[in-house]
Design an enzyme around this catalytic site. Structure first.
Site, mmCIF file in Angstrom:
data_model
loop_
_atom_site.group_PDB
_atom_site.id
_atom_site.type_symbol
_atom_site.label_atom_id
_atom_site.label_comp_id
_atom_site.label_asym_id
_atom_site.label_seq_id
_atom_site.Cartn_x
_atom_site.Cartn_y
_atom_site.Cartn_z
ATOM 1 N N CYS A 147 0.826 -1.204 0.000
ATOM 2 C CA CYS A 147 0.000 0.000 0.000
ATOM 3 C C CYS A 147 0.865 1.261 0.000
ATOM 4 O O CYS A 147 1.445 1.616 1.031
ATOM 5 C CB CYS A 147 -0.925 -0.016 1.229
ATOM 6 N N CYS A 150 -0.432 4.054 2.287
ATOM 7 C CA CYS A 150 -0.189 3.845 3.725
ATOM 8 C C CYS A 150 1.295 4.076 4.072
ATOM 9 O O CYS A 150 1.601 4.657 5.100
ATOM 10 C CB CYS A 150 -0.536 2.423 4.151
ATOM 11 N N ASP A 151 2.199 3.595 3.234
ATOM 12 C CA ASP A 151 3.603 3.514 3.642
ATOM 13 C C ASP A 151 4.551 4.423 2.866
ATOM 14 O O ASP A 151 5.746 4.495 3.194
ATOM 15 C CB ASP A 151 4.101 2.059 3.498
#
Ligand code: NAP
Length: 320
Positions: A147, A150-151
């Site tokens: 992701c 997200c990261d």
């Protein structure tokens, strides 16, 4: 309106009955909830791990009609939820763990208790597929990610590898160039699967480069990822490529494990539905990516969810 399952069903085995239970709160589940709520069925929507499904981990959605400038995925997910709740859908932060479609009303166990339902709409979606190479599992969360939204932030000023040649790989790769100095797409063929508009954007992006006809044999490092072992599929040549992170976008696996031996599915595990979103069990419907290996768009999933709800409403009306 949020139903506190712990109050209405304390996990001690007490059952809650609902006209319609929707398992999953992505675009399909929340669209189904909206339609069922407007039919005054007060559907219960079990969220599973996230509200919004994959939309919630998508940086920006540019192809959902009505939002010409695009909007952040989590925001679209929240809007879907708010709209369903406005008409009386009950969004419950709980996860289905077991279903029994052999007797009526259907019985669904969750982490917090048990539901019985006259009709069920399954919208459990799909999860990212793993590469299955040495190092992948060990370094997940320490350089391996599924992701970008997200990261990506953790890779500011670093170099990352993106695996895959589809829309997800390119969309996320482009997003990662906001943080990373260099994004290298490693693709197993010399032709991308992604849509032309994304291909053009990625190929024109000066921070992106491509390694063709190549697979990753292993992911290596110490505390965090430091390199990947590559193999050229045409020449067989092996090499080592230094990188700080590996983002894997190689497709999805349907979340249908819970329905094995209960519902008909294809060899890849997608639930089989007819054009009315009906599964092989009467009163059980499926919509969105759990039943769609072909399109997998926010709009197609939402459309399938609406169709499933309309058909379920008709079914309940016929049954009185
Ligand atoms: P996808 O279209 O199935 O693409 C998966 C990619 O990963 C392919 O390029 C495939 O290579 C590669 N791949 C598969 N298994 C692999 C393996 N074991 N090792 C190395 N590479 C592997 O999946 P996706 O990109 O997640 O997209 C899924 C669906 O969502 C598609 O319908 C897509 O259009 C849609 N989507 C749309 C958008 C958008 O509209 N903005 C954004 C994201 C996703 P091959 O090409 O050689 O098969």
């Amino acid at each position: 309106m949020e139903l506190n399952v712990n109050k209405s069903n304390n996990g001690s085995g007490a059952e809650v009955h609902t006209n319609m239970l929707i398992i999953g709160a992505g675009p399909a589940g929340l669209a189904a909830g909206l339609y069922a709520a407007r039919a005054e069925l007060e559907p219960v929507i079990l969220t599973g791990m996230t509200v919004g499904g994959q939309v919630a981990i998508t940086h920006v959605i540019e192809n959902y009609p009505g939002f010409p400038e695009g909007l952040p995925g989590p925001e679209l997910g929240e809007l879907f939820k708010t709209q369903a709740e406005r008409f009386g859908a009950r969004v419950v932060y709980d996860t289905a763990t077991e279903v029994d479609f052999s007797v009526r009303p259907y019985r669904i166990k969750t982490y917090n208790g048990t539901y019985t339902a006259d009709v069920v709409i399954i919208t459990t979606g799909a999860t990212p597929r793993y590469l299955g190479v040495p190092g992948e599992e060990d370094f997940t969360g320490r350089g391996v990610s599924y992701c970008g939204t997200c990261d990506g932030f953790f890779f500011k000023g670093k170099e990352v590898v993106v695996v895959g040649g589809g829309d997800s790989a390119l969309e996320e790769g482009i997003f990662l160039t906001r943080y990373a100095d260099k994004v290298t797409v490693v693709h197993r063929r010399d032709e991308l699967r992604a849509s032309p508009i994304l291909q053009k954007r990625a190929l024109d992006n000066t921070k992106m480069n491509f390694i063709w006809d190549t697979i990753i044999d292993s992911i290596e490092g110490d505390e965090t990822v430091s390199n990947v072992k590559l193999k050229n599929k045409k020449s067989g040549e092996e090499s080592q490529y230094e990188t700080d992170g590996v983002f894997i976008f190689i497709g999805h696996t349907p979340n249908s494990q819970m329905f094995v031996d209960q519902l008909e599915m294809d060899e890849a595990g997608y639930l089989v539905v007819n054009k009315f979103m009906e599964t092989n069990v009467s009163g059980v419907y499926a919509a969105g990516e759990i039943a769609d290996p072909n399109f997998r768009q926010v709009i197609t999933s939402a459309g399938m969810g609406a169709s499933a709800a309309i058909q379920a409403i008709r079914y309940l009306q016929e049954k009185g």
